[in-house]
Write a protein that holds these residues in place. Structure first.
Motif, PDB file in Angstrom:
ATOM      1  N   ASP A  92       1.224  -1.288   0.208  1.00  0.00           N
ATOM      2  CA  ASP A  92      -0.123  -0.377   0.204  1.00  0.00           C
ATOM      3  C   ASP A  92       0.748   1.283   0.382  1.00  0.00           C
ATOM      4  N   PHE A  93       2.435   0.961  -0.030  1.00  0.00           N
ATOM      5  CA  PHE A  93       2.910   2.312   0.712  1.00  0.00           C
ATOM      6  C   PHE A  93       4.271   1.518   0.556  1.00  0.00           C
ATOM      7  N   ILE A  94       5.543   2.553  -0.740  1.00  0.00           N
ATOM      8  CA  ILE A  94       6.568   2.187  -0.411  1.00  0.00           C
ATOM      9  C   ILE A  94       7.854   3.701  -0.355  1.00  0.00           C
ATOM     10  N   TYR A  95       7.982   3.262   0.360  1.00  0.00           N
ATOM     11  CA  TYR A  95       9.101   4.282   0.723  1.00  0.00           C
ATOM     12  C   TYR A  95      10.949   4.131   0.220  1.00  0.00           C
ATOM     13  N   ILE A  96      11.087   5.210  -0.464  1.00  0.00           N
ATOM     14  CA  ILE A  96      12.641   5.015  -0.862  1.00  0.00           C
ATOM     15  C   ILE A  96      13.664   5.694  -0.405  1.00  0.00           C
ATOM     16  N   ASP A  97      14.346   5.685  -0.098  1.00  0.00           N
ATOM     17  CA  ASP A  97      15.480   5.886   0.871  1.00  0.00           C
ATOM     18  C   ASP A  97      16.980   5.368   0.980  1.00  0.00           C
ATOM     19  N   GLY A  98      16.751   4.484  -0.481  1.00  0.00           N
ATOM     20  CA  GLY A  98      18.315   4.026   0.108  1.00  0.00           C
ATOM     21  C   GLY A  98      19.912   4.416  -0.443  1.00  0.00           C
ATOM     22  N   ASP A  99      19.741   3.799  -1.375  1.00  0.00           N
ATOM     23  CA  ASP A  99      21.012   3.801  -2.095  1.00  0.00           C
ATOM     24  C   ASP A  99      20.987   4.943  -2.992  1.00  0.00           C
ATOM     25  N   HIS A 100      21.286   6.154  -2.241  1.00  0.00           N
ATOM     26  CA  HIS A 100      21.282   8.116  -3.015  1.00  0.00           C
ATOM     27  C   HIS A 100      22.144   7.600  -4.481  1.00  0.00           C
ATOM     28  N   HIS A 101      22.731   6.854  -5.722  1.00  0.00           N
ATOM     29  CA  HIS A 101      22.780   6.908  -6.563  1.00  0.00           C
ATOM     30  C   HIS A 101      22.052   7.078  -7.755  1.00  0.00           C
ATOM     31  N   LYS A 102      22.002   7.261  -8.437  1.00  0.00           N
ATOM     32  CA  LYS A 102      21.004   8.169  -9.328  1.00  0.00           C
ATOM     33  C   LYS A 102      20.456   7.022 -10.465  1.00  0.00           C
ATOM     34  N   ASP A 103      21.585   5.906 -11.002  1.00  0.00           N
ATOM     35  CA  ASP A 103      20.913   4.961 -10.643  1.00  0.00           C
ATOM     36  C   ASP A 103      20.329   4.008  -9.805  1.00  0.00           C
ATOM     37  N   ALA A 104      20.470   3.394  -8.303  1.00  0.00           N
ATOM     38  CA  ALA A 104      20.047   2.914  -7.518  1.00  0.00           C
ATOM     39  C   ALA A 104      18.449   2.688  -7.713  1.00  0.00           C
ATOM     40  N   VAL A 105      18.424   4.667  -7.261  1.00  0.00           N
ATOM     41  CA  VAL A 105      16.987   4.587  -7.110  1.00  0.00           C
ATOM     42  C   VAL A 105      16.688   4.241  -8.288  1.00  0.00           C
ATOM     43  N   TYR A 106      16.778   4.582  -9.659  1.00  0.00           N
ATOM     44  CA  TYR A 106      15.895   4.110 -10.483  1.00  0.00           C
ATOM     45  C   TYR A 106      15.332   3.137 -10.304  1.00  0.00           C
ATOM     46  N   GLN A 107      16.518   1.939 -10.051  1.00  0.00           N
ATOM     47  CA  GLN A 107      16.500   0.359 -10.721  1.00  0.00           C
ATOM     48  C   GLN A 107      15.341  -0.090  -8.819  1.00  0.00           C
ATOM     49  N   ASP A 108      15.630   0.475  -8.042  1.00  0.00           N
ATOM     50  CA  ASP A 108      14.754   0.332  -6.576  1.00  0.00           C
ATOM     51  C   ASP A 108      12.996   1.088  -6.912  1.00  0.00           C
ATOM     52  N   ALA A 109      12.992   1.996  -7.825  1.00  0.00           N
ATOM     53  CA  ALA A 109      12.103   2.342  -7.956  1.00  0.00           C
ATOM     54  C   ALA A 109      11.329   1.128  -8.750  1.00  0.00           C
ATOM     55  N   VAL A 110      11.693   1.046  -9.839  1.00  0.00           N
ATOM     56  CA  VAL A 110      11.366  -0.403 -11.482  1.00  0.00           C
ATOM     57  C   VAL A 110      11.591  -1.236 -10.867  1.00  0.00           C
ATOM     58  N   LEU A 111      11.990  -1.614  -9.901  1.00  0.00           N
ATOM     59  CA  LEU A 111      11.707  -3.458  -8.963  1.00  0.00           C
ATOM     60  C   LEU A 111      10.566  -3.322  -8.088  1.00  0.00           C
ATOM     61  N   ALA A 112       9.940  -1.741  -7.686  1.00  0.00           N
ATOM     62  CA  ALA A 112       9.499  -2.257  -6.311  1.00  0.00           C
ATOM     63  C   ALA A 112       8.364  -1.303  -7.011  1.00  0.00           C
ATOM     64  N   TRP A 113       7.861  -1.150  -7.859  1.00  0.00           N
ATOM     65  CA  TRP A 113       7.119  -0.487  -8.856  1.00  0.00           C
ATOM     66  C   TRP A 113       5.426  -2.076  -8.905  1.00  0.00           C
ATOM     67  N   PRO A 114       6.259  -3.048  -9.388  1.00  0.00           N
ATOM     68  CA  PRO A 114       4.459  -4.187  -9.915  1.00  0.00           C
ATOM     69  C   PRO A 114       4.086  -4.174  -8.487  1.00  0.00           C
ATOM     70  N   HIS A 115       5.196  -4.534  -7.227  1.00  0.00           N
ATOM     71  CA  HIS A 115       4.792  -4.512  -5.982  1.00  0.00           C
ATOM     72  C   HIS A 115       3.815  -3.904  -5.245  1.00  0.00           C
ATOM     73  N   LEU A 116       3.658  -2.228  -5.427  1.00  0.00           N
ATOM     74  CA  LEU A 116       2.550  -1.264  -5.217  1.00  0.00           C
ATOM     75  C   LEU A 116       1.225  -1.442  -6.254  1.00  0.00           C
ATOM     76  N   ARG A 117       0.288  -1.425  -5.022  1.00  0.00           N
ATOM     77  CA  ARG A 117      -0.893  -1.939  -5.671  1.00  0.00           C
ATOM     78  C   ARG A 117      -1.809  -0.841  -6.721  1.00  0.00           C
ATOM     79  N   VAL A 118      -2.184  -0.747  -7.133  1.00  0.00           N
ATOM     80  CA  VAL A 118      -3.633   0.360  -7.683  1.00  0.00           C
ATOM     81  C   VAL A 118      -3.614   0.817  -6.474  1.00  0.00           C
ATOM     82  N   GLY A 119      -4.035   2.383  -6.291  1.00  0.00           N
ATOM     83  CA  GLY A 119      -3.852   3.567  -5.031  1.00  0.00           C
ATOM     84  C   GLY A 119      -2.987   4.016  -4.095  1.00  0.00           C
TER      85      GLY A 119
END
Length: 169
Positions: A92-119
């Motif tokens: 229901d909620f995903i908080y991204i505050d891990g590795d601050h490298h631009k590519d790592a932030v992007y990868q975290d979002a891409v990998l987490a996105w399928p696990h975020l429910r609509v809404g």
């Protein structure tokens, strides 16, 4: 109380202070709610790291002890551990505050996105962070890349030092 359990992901948990807030805010309203914590939690002496990075995992468990029944700690890099999370586990909620490298932030979002429910809400931290001496360590670059590639699948609900989006499809 909520009628169903809430699931939250925290990518980059460090000492667990934000973890406690997430449990208190989301998970405390239903006994089956969980906060899944993803971090490398370096232990022992790491030569090129400041002393604050020593014994992270022990501090995390000490700081989050009161909420231990609602926390699932997953140790390892987020790029490795998120890849292996069961595809039917939706947050229901995903908080991204891990590795601050631009590519790592992007990868975290891409990998987490399928696990975020609509809404559900995805919150990026440190949009305004970075150091000109280290140009690859600007989270905003990775966040902007993700937002551009996933345009049309979310709506922005906050744009400041933290960027919050709600998944629409």
């Amino acid at each position: 109380p909520r009628d169903r359990p809430v699931v939250a992901f925290e990518i980059g948990c460090f000492e667990g202070r934000t973890t406690n807030l997430l449990v208190e805010y989301f998970a405390s309203s239903h006994p089956a709610s969980r906060v899944f914590c993803f971090d490398v939690w370096e232990d022992g002496f790491v030569e090129d790291k400041a002393p604050i990075y020593v014994n992270q995992l022990q501090r995390f468990f000490t700081n989050t002890h009161a909420h231990r029944k609602q926390i699932v700690a997953i140790r390892g890099s987020s790029q490795e551990t998120l890849f292996y999370i069961h595809p039917q586990l939706l947050a229901d909620f995903i908080y991204i505050d891990g590795d601050h490298h631009k590519d790592a932030v992007y990868q975290d979002a891409v990998l987490a996105w399928p696990h975020l429910r609509v809404g559900g809400t995805l919150l990026f931290d440190d949009y305004g962070g970075g150091d000109p001496a280290f140009p690859d360590f600007f989270p905003s670059i990775g966040i902007d890349r993700f937002l551009n590639e996933y345009e049309g699948q979310y709506r922005i609900v906050q744009w400041a030092y933290q960027v919050a989006i709600v998944r629409t499809q």
